[in-house]
Design a protein around this motif. Structure first.
Motif, PDB file in Angstrom:
ATOM      1  N   GLY A  66      32.861 -11.111  26.941  1.00  0.00           N
ATOM      2  CA  GLY A  66      31.540 -11.421  27.493  1.00  0.00           C
ATOM      3  C   GLY A  66      30.947 -12.690  26.899  1.00  0.00           C
ATOM      4  N   HIS A  67      31.628 -13.292  25.933  1.00  0.00           N
ATOM      5  CA  HIS A  67      31.152 -14.506  25.264  1.00  0.00           C
ATOM      6  C   HIS A  67      31.693 -15.728  26.003  1.00  0.00           C
ATOM      7  CE1 HIS A  67      30.971 -11.828  21.449  1.00  0.00           C
ATOM      8  NE2 HIS A  67      29.991 -11.575  22.290  1.00  0.00           N
ATOM      9  N   ALA A  68      31.175 -15.929  27.194  1.00  0.00           N
ATOM     10  CA  ALA A  68      31.714 -16.913  28.130  1.00  0.00           C
ATOM     11  C   ALA A  68      31.266 -18.337  27.823  1.00  0.00           C
ATOM     12  CB  ALA A  68      31.301 -16.542  29.552  1.00  0.00           C
ATOM     13  N   GLN A  69      32.058 -19.268  28.329  1.00  0.00           N
ATOM     14  CA  GLN A  69      31.718 -20.688  28.277  1.00  0.00           C
ATOM     15  C   GLN A  69      31.639 -21.211  29.707  1.00  0.00           C
ATOM     16  OE1 GLN A  69      34.764 -22.465  25.821  1.00  0.00           O
ATOM     17  NE2 GLN A  69      33.752 -21.850  23.932  1.00  0.00           N
ATOM     18  N   ARG A  70      30.451 -21.671  30.083  1.00  0.00           N
ATOM     19  CA  ARG A  70      30.267 -22.303  31.391  1.00  0.00           C
ATOM     20  C   ARG A  70      30.351 -23.801  31.186  1.00  0.00           C
ATOM     21  NH1 ARG A  70      26.344 -24.871  33.880  1.00  0.00           N
ATOM     22  NH2 ARG A  70      24.808 -24.361  32.296  1.00  0.00           N
ATOM     23  N   ASP A  88      27.900 -24.301  28.072  1.00  0.00           N
ATOM     24  CA  ASP A  88      26.792 -23.384  27.873  1.00  0.00           C
ATOM     25  C   ASP A  88      27.454 -22.113  27.351  1.00  0.00           C
ATOM     26  OD1 ASP A  88      24.421 -21.968  27.936  1.00  0.00           O
ATOM     27  OD2 ASP A  88      24.478 -21.642  30.096  1.00  0.00           O
ATOM     28  N   GLN A  89      27.290 -21.835  26.073  1.00  0.00           N
ATOM     29  CA  GLN A  89      27.971 -20.722  25.405  1.00  0.00           C
ATOM     30  C   GLN A  89      27.102 -19.471  25.441  1.00  0.00           C
ATOM     31  OE1 GLN A  89      31.120 -20.577  23.679  1.00  0.00           O
ATOM     32  NE2 GLN A  89      30.625 -18.407  23.620  1.00  0.00           N
ATOM     33  N   THR A  90      27.676 -18.379  25.906  1.00  0.00           N
ATOM     34  CA  THR A  90      27.016 -17.080  25.854  1.00  0.00           C
ATOM     35  C   THR A  90      27.576 -16.318  24.666  1.00  0.00           C
ATOM     36  OG1 THR A  90      26.784 -17.007  28.250  1.00  0.00           O
ATOM     37  CG2 THR A  90      26.617 -14.906  27.089  1.00  0.00           C
ATOM     38  N   GLY A  91      26.726 -15.947  23.713  1.00  0.00           N
ATOM     39  CA  GLY A  91      27.184 -15.221  22.530  1.00  0.00           C
ATOM     40  C   GLY A  91      27.984 -16.105  21.603  1.00  0.00           C
ATOM     41  N   PRO A  92      28.615 -15.495  20.590  1.00  0.00           N
ATOM     42  CA  PRO A  92      29.408 -16.267  19.643  1.00  0.00           C
ATOM     43  C   PRO A  92      30.679 -16.815  20.296  1.00  0.00           C
ATOM     44  CG  PRO A  92      29.449 -13.923  19.064  1.00  0.00           C
ATOM     45  CD  PRO A  92      28.539 -14.070  20.237  1.00  0.00           C
ATOM     46  N   ALA A  93      31.120 -17.977  19.814  1.00  0.00           N
ATOM     47  CA  ALA A  93      32.346 -18.587  20.339  1.00  0.00           C
ATOM     48  C   ALA A  93      33.587 -18.095  19.602  1.00  0.00           C
ATOM     49  CB  ALA A  93      32.262 -20.111  20.238  1.00  0.00           C
TER      50      ALA A  93
END
Length: 119
Positions: A66-70, A88-93
């Protein structure tokens, strides 16, 4: 002029390093590998896609965690042998649950952890 992923300089394994950077903060998040197909998929879908050397398979960042990168911007270095993907990072990378994979510094001959995992 259309972009052709085959014009990039890949290593002997057909891979090119890709550095992911947060487009707002400028934080360097991680480095992973892409092949020509991962480059094409990333540009086509806007979902950053890497090549997993250990699994020998495509890896869409965040698909399982769920830690996606757009993808926000896709850049080539001057030698065309390294990529910079602004995301655009969602959560930790990092797979260690930290914001960035670069959480260890070497200072005065020792290693120092700069951040704890996110909860």
């Amino acid at each position: 002029m259309p972009f052709d992923p085959s014009t990039l300089v890949y290593n002997d394994a057909g891979l090119i390093p890709a550095i992911a950077q947060d487009h707002q903060s400028g934080d360097v998040l991680m480095m992973a590998w892409m092949n020509a197909e991962a480059v094409a998929r990333t540009l086509e879908t806007g979902k950053v896609t890497y090549w997993s050397r250990s699994r020998q398979a495509f890896w869409v960042k965040g698909e399982s965690s769920g830690h996606a990168q757009r993808l926000v911007d896709f850049r080539l270095d001057c030698d065309r042998d390294c990529l910079l993907v602004l995301v655009d990072q969602t959560g930790p990378a990092c797979h260690t649950n930290r914001r960035t994979c670069f959480y260890t510094a070497v200072r005065d001959g020792g290693e120092v952890e700069l951040m704890a995992p996110e909860v």
